[in-house]
Design a protein around this motif. Structure first.
Motif, PDB file in Angstrom:
ATOM      1  N   ASP A 170       0.816  -1.219   0.000  1.00  0.00           N
ATOM      2  CA  ASP A 170       0.000   0.000   0.000  1.00  0.00           C
ATOM      3  C   ASP A 170       0.852   1.273   0.000  1.00  0.00           C
ATOM      4  O   ASP A 170       0.674   2.174   0.799  1.00  0.00           O
ATOM      5  N   VAL A 171       1.795   1.316  -0.956  1.00  0.00           N
ATOM      6  CA  VAL A 171       2.766   2.407  -0.989  1.00  0.00           C
ATOM      7  C   VAL A 171       2.240   3.589  -1.799  1.00  0.00           C
ATOM      8  O   VAL A 171       1.663   3.416  -2.866  1.00  0.00           O
ATOM      9  N   SER A 172       2.405   4.805  -1.251  1.00  0.00           N
ATOM     10  CA  SER A 172       2.073   6.018  -1.997  1.00  0.00           C
ATOM     11  C   SER A 172       3.269   6.950  -1.975  1.00  0.00           C
ATOM     12  O   SER A 172       3.978   7.048  -0.971  1.00  0.00           O
ATOM     13  N   LEU A 173       3.472   7.635  -3.097  1.00  0.00           N
ATOM     14  CA  LEU A 173       4.548   8.627  -3.145  1.00  0.00           C
ATOM     15  C   LEU A 173       4.120   9.779  -4.020  1.00  0.00           C
ATOM     16  O   LEU A 173       3.641   9.573  -5.137  1.00  0.00           O
ATOM     17  N   SER A 174       4.268  11.004  -3.493  1.00  0.00           N
ATOM     18  CA  SER A 174       4.107  12.139  -4.396  1.00  0.00           C
ATOM     19  C   SER A 174       5.404  12.942  -4.414  1.00  0.00           C
ATOM     20  O   SER A 174       6.014  13.176  -3.367  1.00  0.00           O
ATOM     21  N   TYR A 175       5.828  13.299  -5.609  1.00  0.00           N
ATOM     22  CA  TYR A 175       7.036  14.105  -5.748  1.00  0.00           C
ATOM     23  C   TYR A 175       6.698  15.529  -5.301  1.00  0.00           C
ATOM     24  O   TYR A 175       5.641  16.046  -5.620  1.00  0.00           O
ATOM     25  N   GLY A 176       7.628  16.132  -4.582  1.00  0.00           N
ATOM     26  CA  GLY A 176       7.395  17.503  -4.117  1.00  0.00           C
ATOM     27  C   GLY A 176       6.446  17.554  -2.932  1.00  0.00           C
ATOM     28  O   GLY A 176       5.599  18.424  -2.844  1.00  0.00           O
ATOM     29  N   GLY A 177       6.556  16.562  -2.022  1.00  0.00           N
ATOM     30  CA  GLY A 177       5.795  16.600  -0.771  1.00  0.00           C
ATOM     31  C   GLY A 177       4.349  16.179  -0.932  1.00  0.00           C
ATOM     32  O   GLY A 177       3.914  15.794  -2.026  1.00  0.00           O
ATOM     33  N   GLU A 178       3.622  16.247   0.184  1.00  0.00           N
ATOM     34  CA  GLU A 178       2.243  15.750   0.237  1.00  0.00           C
ATOM     35  C   GLU A 178       1.340  16.410  -0.817  1.00  0.00           C
ATOM     36  O   GLU A 178       0.450  15.785  -1.364  1.00  0.00           O
ATOM     37  N   GLN A 179       1.593  17.681  -1.074  1.00  0.00           N
ATOM     38  CA  GLN A 179       0.731  18.415  -2.007  1.00  0.00           C
ATOM     39  C   GLN A 179       1.171  18.216  -3.460  1.00  0.00           C
ATOM     40  O   GLN A 179       0.497  18.668  -4.373  1.00  0.00           O
ATOM     41  N   GLY A 180       2.310  17.563  -3.628  1.00  0.00           N
ATOM     42  CA  GLY A 180       2.896  17.477  -4.973  1.00  0.00           C
ATOM     43  C   GLY A 180       2.197  16.489  -5.884  1.00  0.00           C
ATOM     44  O   GLY A 180       1.074  16.047  -5.627  1.00  0.00           O
ATOM     45  N   LEU A 181       2.912  16.125  -6.947  1.00  0.00           N
ATOM     46  CA  LEU A 181       2.361  15.238  -7.956  1.00  0.00           C
ATOM     47  C   LEU A 181       2.359  13.796  -7.452  1.00  0.00           C
ATOM     48  O   LEU A 181       3.398  13.249  -7.108  1.00  0.00           O
ATOM     49  N   LEU A 182       1.161  13.215  -7.373  1.00  0.00           N
ATOM     50  CA  LEU A 182       1.039  11.838  -6.884  1.00  0.00           C
ATOM     51  C   LEU A 182       1.478  10.871  -7.978  1.00  0.00           C
ATOM     52  O   LEU A 182       0.818  10.743  -9.000  1.00  0.00           O
ATOM     53  N   SER A 190       0.141   5.318  -5.968  1.00  0.00           N
ATOM     54  CA  SER A 190      -0.799   5.373  -4.847  1.00  0.00           C
ATOM     55  C   SER A 190      -1.416   3.992  -4.637  1.00  0.00           C
ATOM     56  O   SER A 190      -1.880   3.374  -5.583  1.00  0.00           O
ATOM     57  N   GLY A 191      -1.381   3.515  -3.409  1.00  0.00           N
ATOM     58  CA  GLY A 191      -1.946   2.200  -3.107  1.00  0.00           C
ATOM     59  C   GLY A 191      -1.257   1.085  -3.869  1.00  0.00           C
ATOM     60  O   GLY A 191      -1.878   0.099  -4.263  1.00  0.00           O
ATOM     61  N   LEU A 192       0.047   1.235  -4.047  1.00  0.00           N
ATOM     62  CA  LEU A 192       0.809   0.253  -4.832  1.00  0.00           C
ATOM     63  C   LEU A 192       1.231  -0.913  -3.938  1.00  0.00           C
ATOM     64  O   LEU A 192       1.898  -0.718  -2.927  1.00  0.00           O
ATOM     65  N   SER A 193       0.791  -2.107  -4.303  1.00  0.00           N
ATOM     66  CA  SER A 193       1.191  -3.299  -3.562  1.00  0.00           C
ATOM     67  C   SER A 193       1.662  -4.348  -4.546  1.00  0.00           C
ATOM     68  O   SER A 193       1.026  -4.558  -5.578  1.00  0.00           O
ATOM     69  N   MET A 194       2.759  -4.988  -4.245  1.00  0.00           N
ATOM     70  CA  MET A 194       3.165  -6.141  -5.039  1.00  0.00           C
ATOM     71  C   MET A 194       4.167  -6.936  -4.237  1.00  0.00           C
ATOM     72  O   MET A 194       4.798  -6.411  -3.310  1.00  0.00           O
ATOM     73  N   SER A 195       4.316  -8.206  -4.581  1.00  0.00           N
ATOM     74  CA  SER A 195       5.342  -8.967  -3.897  1.00  0.00           C
ATOM     75  C   SER A 195       5.974  -9.946  -4.870  1.00  0.00           C
ATOM     76  O   SER A 195       5.308 -10.516  -5.740  1.00  0.00           O
ATOM     77  N   VAL A 196       7.283 -10.072  -4.748  1.00  0.00           N
ATOM     78  CA  VAL A 196       8.060 -10.884  -5.665  1.00  0.00           C
ATOM     79  C   VAL A 196       8.821 -11.917  -4.840  1.00  0.00           C
ATOM     80  O   VAL A 196       9.424 -11.582  -3.819  1.00  0.00           O
ATOM     81  N   THR A 202      14.601   0.428  -4.285  1.00  0.00           N
ATOM     82  CA  THR A 202      16.033   0.484  -3.995  1.00  0.00           C
ATOM     83  C   THR A 202      16.363   1.525  -2.930  1.00  0.00           C
ATOM     84  O   THR A 202      17.526   1.762  -2.647  1.00  0.00           O
ATOM     85  N   GLY A 203      15.337   2.153  -2.376  1.00  0.00           N
ATOM     86  CA  GLY A 203      15.578   3.096  -1.289  1.00  0.00           C
ATOM     87  C   GLY A 203      16.075   4.457  -1.725  1.00  0.00           C
ATOM     88  O   GLY A 203      16.553   5.239  -0.910  1.00  0.00           O
ATOM     89  N   LEU A 204      15.974   4.755  -3.018  1.00  0.00           N
ATOM     90  CA  LEU A 204      16.428   6.065  -3.500  1.00  0.00           C
ATOM     91  C   LEU A 204      15.431   7.158  -3.123  1.00  0.00           C
ATOM     92  O   LEU A 204      15.821   8.308  -2.945  1.00  0.00           O
ATOM     93  N   VAL A 205      14.146   6.797  -3.060  1.00  0.00           N
ATOM     94  CA  VAL A 205      13.155   7.739  -2.539  1.00  0.00           C
ATOM     95  C   VAL A 205      12.328   7.024  -1.465  1.00  0.00           C
ATOM     96  O   VAL A 205      12.166   5.811  -1.499  1.00  0.00           O
ATOM     97  N   ARG A 206      11.870   7.821  -0.499  1.00  0.00           N
ATOM     98  CA  ARG A 206      11.081   7.260   0.606  1.00  0.00           C
ATOM     99  C   ARG A 206       9.610   7.501   0.337  1.00  0.00           C
ATOM    100  O   ARG A 206       9.226   8.602  -0.057  1.00  0.00           O
ATOM    101  N   PRO A 207       8.775   6.490   0.556  1.00  0.00           N
ATOM    102  CA  PRO A 207       7.331   6.684   0.342  1.00  0.00           C
ATOM    103  C   PRO A 207       6.741   7.518   1.472  1.00  0.00           C
ATOM    104  O   PRO A 207       7.258   7.516   2.582  1.00  0.00           O
ATOM    105  N   GLN A 208       5.636   8.238   1.162  1.00  0.00           N
ATOM    106  CA  GLN A 208       4.946   8.969   2.229  1.00  0.00           C
ATOM    107  C   GLN A 208       4.054   8.016   3.025  1.00  0.00           C
ATOM    108  O   GLN A 208       3.754   8.265   4.172  1.00  0.00           O
ATOM    109  N   LYS A 209       3.665   6.925   2.350  1.00  0.00           N
ATOM    110  CA  LYS A 209       2.741   6.004   2.994  1.00  0.00           C
ATOM    111  C   LYS A 209       3.113   4.581   2.575  1.00  0.00           C
ATOM    112  O   LYS A 209       3.598   4.377   1.470  1.00  0.00           O
ATOM    113  N   GLY A 210       2.876   3.614   3.451  1.00  0.00           N
ATOM    114  CA  GLY A 210       3.096   2.220   3.112  1.00  0.00           C
ATOM    115  C   GLY A 210       4.488   1.736   3.493  1.00  0.00           C
ATOM    116  O   GLY A 210       5.334   2.515   3.925  1.00  0.00           O
TER     117      GLY A 210
END
Ligand SMILES: Nc1ncnc2c1ncn2[C@@H]1O[C@H](COP(=O)(O)OP(=O)(O)O)[C@@H](O)[C@H]1O
Ligand SMILES: [Mg+2]
Lengths: 270, 257
Positions: free
Chosen positions: A9-21, A24-30, A54-62
């Protein structure tokens, strides 16, 4: 079997919470040793998925975990390769593919005193991808396909448990691309690492992967998982078989739907 | 190098220079141009020989101020260039201001420098510095800031620190930009030094030309011009040589693309 890479359940928006989403709600497992392919409309967040894993960016959620550990920053058990081979023109091919060893521990410490051992290793990796004897050449002396092979070598030199490929064959001609499918197929069979391959080529995804994940348009999330159970090793003429093309068509339709939804959401820029 | 290559690189320009000198001589004599307007080539070279000691003295001063100003420009240019190129965001923010600042004619500040520092070597050194450090900053910063983002991701994912990425990728990558900028910078520094000397100095070729002109010694003015052009070529050639020596890979990769 337990998952090796998991996004929950990963979400990330570039440029903070208000930025470009972006996702959103990304789930997968390998699973460990699995070959996963990710396909989806362009701009849907496939590269973002790579950066998150790869840990280059941190998700806001999940949560994201690799090899049983939560990812909070860069993880060195990963090797990455992109469409642009980005080899350094002042280094020979051999020195280029040894670059990660100058960064990742314990190799960084050992490299000075055990250089011969590492050179032998680099040469064996070159041989695996069919570049035996090209180590002394500079990147500009290699063809596009050979540069991309070197790029793969650089991603594999430190024996990563997870190989992340972001449209690695996108810029190559059809013949070279098929050759490299063979290379990556054999590497995966020989080394048993886990692969996540991002691609916009559905045939590439179906030919190489054990499982194909289809992403929705931005904000991206996984909308379908398709298991591909053609027996391995897969001969290249598999791609001309009817069963193969059926799966490709099925996936194409799914992506067409995802894109149509996207068009319904945001009017095309005028 | 083949004989044909030698002709092209050495003999041809030399021959052309001699031809131009001859033309100069012939035109002056044929139209009997007064010495006050344009002395003949022979008169000019005679003046060069007669006043060789004083010309040499002043040439050394000009050379010295140029080199000191240029050295300062390298130190300041590299330091600021690294600072600006360190992060792509800083680079995007500062780059337009740099370009705008660079377009101010630095010659306009010479009188101010003379006012502040008097008629010594200082105004010439500072003018040489001011005029030549922009291309160095801009090129160093550009070389660093344009590291392929993919490569940066590959290395960062392995846990590379910014410093490591700079050392392994950014700095080697910006070297051709840096050495390329030195060629431009040395020429500018030289121009800056001479212009400042012409505006007011106690020594230097610019000052000597000014004095000779005031004394109606026109052949000396032209002799100084010749020395200036030779010095200019020499300074350029030295930096071009250094560039070739240290960034051969950039030339080779261009040839093979
Ligand atoms: N560094 C960034 N800053 C802001 N927006 C970004 C950044 N990287 C990607 N995006 C945006 O996020 C969305 C997803 O990008 P990306 O993951 O690269 O898509 P894909 O790889 O599927 O084409 C796109 O709309 C893109 O413009
Ligand atoms: Mg992408």
């Amino acid at each position: 079997m337990e998952s090796f890479v998991s996004l929950n359940d990963v979400s990330l928006s570039y440029g903070g919470e208000q930025g470009l989403l972006a996702v959103s709600g990304l789930s997968m497992s390998v699973r460990k040793g699995e070959f996963a392919a990710v396909v989806g409309p362009s701009g849907c967040g496939k590269s973002t998925l790579m950066k998150l894993t790869t840990g280059l960016v941190r998700p806001q959620k999940g949560q994201i975990a690799v090899d049983g550990k939560r990812v909070f920053g860069p993880i060195s058990i990963v090797g990455m390769a992109f469409q642009n081979p980005s080899l350094l023109p002042w280094r020979t091919t051999l020195d280029n593919i040894m670059l990660p060893l100058e960064i990742v521990e314990p190799h960084r410490q050992r490299l000075g005193r055990h250089r011969d051992e590492y050179v032998a290793k680099a040469e064996s990796v070159l041989e695996l991808v069919g570049l035996k004897g090209f180590g002394a050449k500079f990147p500009w002396q290699l063809s596009g396909g050979m540069q991309q092979r070197s790029n793969l070598c650089r991603a594999l030199i430190h024996d990563p448990a997870l190989l992340m490929l972001d449209e690695p064959f996108g810029a190559l001609d059809a013949f070279t691309r098929e050759e490299l499918w063979g290379v990556i197929r054999d590497l995966h069979a020989a080394k048993g690492f886990t692969v996540i391959l991002v691609t916009h080529d559905l045939r590439e995804a179906v030919y190489l992967a054990d499982r194909v994940f289809v992403m929705s348009a931005r904000p991206g999330r996984v909308i379908q998982e398709r298991t591909i159970d053609f027996a391995r090793p897969r001969p290249i003429d598999l791609i001309y078989k009817a069963e193969f093309n059926e799966i490709v068509h099925e996936l194409r339709e799914k992506i067409a739907e995802a894109r149509a939804d996207a068009v319904a959401y945001e009017p095309a820029p005028s | 190098m083949s004989w044909g290559g030698k002709t092209e690189k050495l003999i041809a320009p030399l021959g052309f220079t001699i031809l131009l000198l001859l033309l100069w001589e012939v035109v002056c004599r044929a139209f009997s141009i007064p010495q006050m307007i344009l002395p003949t080539a022979t008169e000019t070279f005679a003046a060069l020989w007669t006043f060789r000691a004083v010309i040499f003295d002043n040439a050394l001063v000009t050379l010295w101020t140029t080199v000191v100003g240029f050295g300062l420009a390298i130190v300041v240019g590299v330091a600021l260039g690294i600072g600006i190129g360190w992060h792509r965001a800083i680079y995007s923010a500062v780059y337009p201001i740099l370009v705008a600042f660079n377009s101010i004619p630095k010659v306009a500040v010479v009188p101010v420098l003379i006012l502040w520092f008097g008629l010594g070597a200082m105004p010439a050194i500072l003018t040489a510095f001011l005029i030549s450090f922009f291309p160095i900053i801009v090129n160093v910063a550009t070389g660093l800031a344009t590291v392929e983002p993919e490569l940066e991701d590959v290395l960062r994912a392995l846990g590379a620190k910014k410093m490591q990425i700079m050392r392994k990728v950014g700095i080697p990558r910006s070297l051709p930009h840096f050495f390329g900028s030195l060629k431009v910078a040395i020429t500018l520094a030289f121009v800056g030094a001479v212009v400042a000397e012409t505006a007011g100095a106690s020594k230097g070729l610019g000052k000597l030309m000014l004095d000779a002109q005031a004394a109606f010694q026109v052949p000396v003015v032209f002799a100084c011009l010749i020395v200036l052009s030779v010095l200019g070529i020499l300074l350029y050639a030295v930096t071009a040589l250094v560039e070739r020596r240290y960034t051969g890979w950039a030339f080779r990769s261009q040839q093979n693309l």
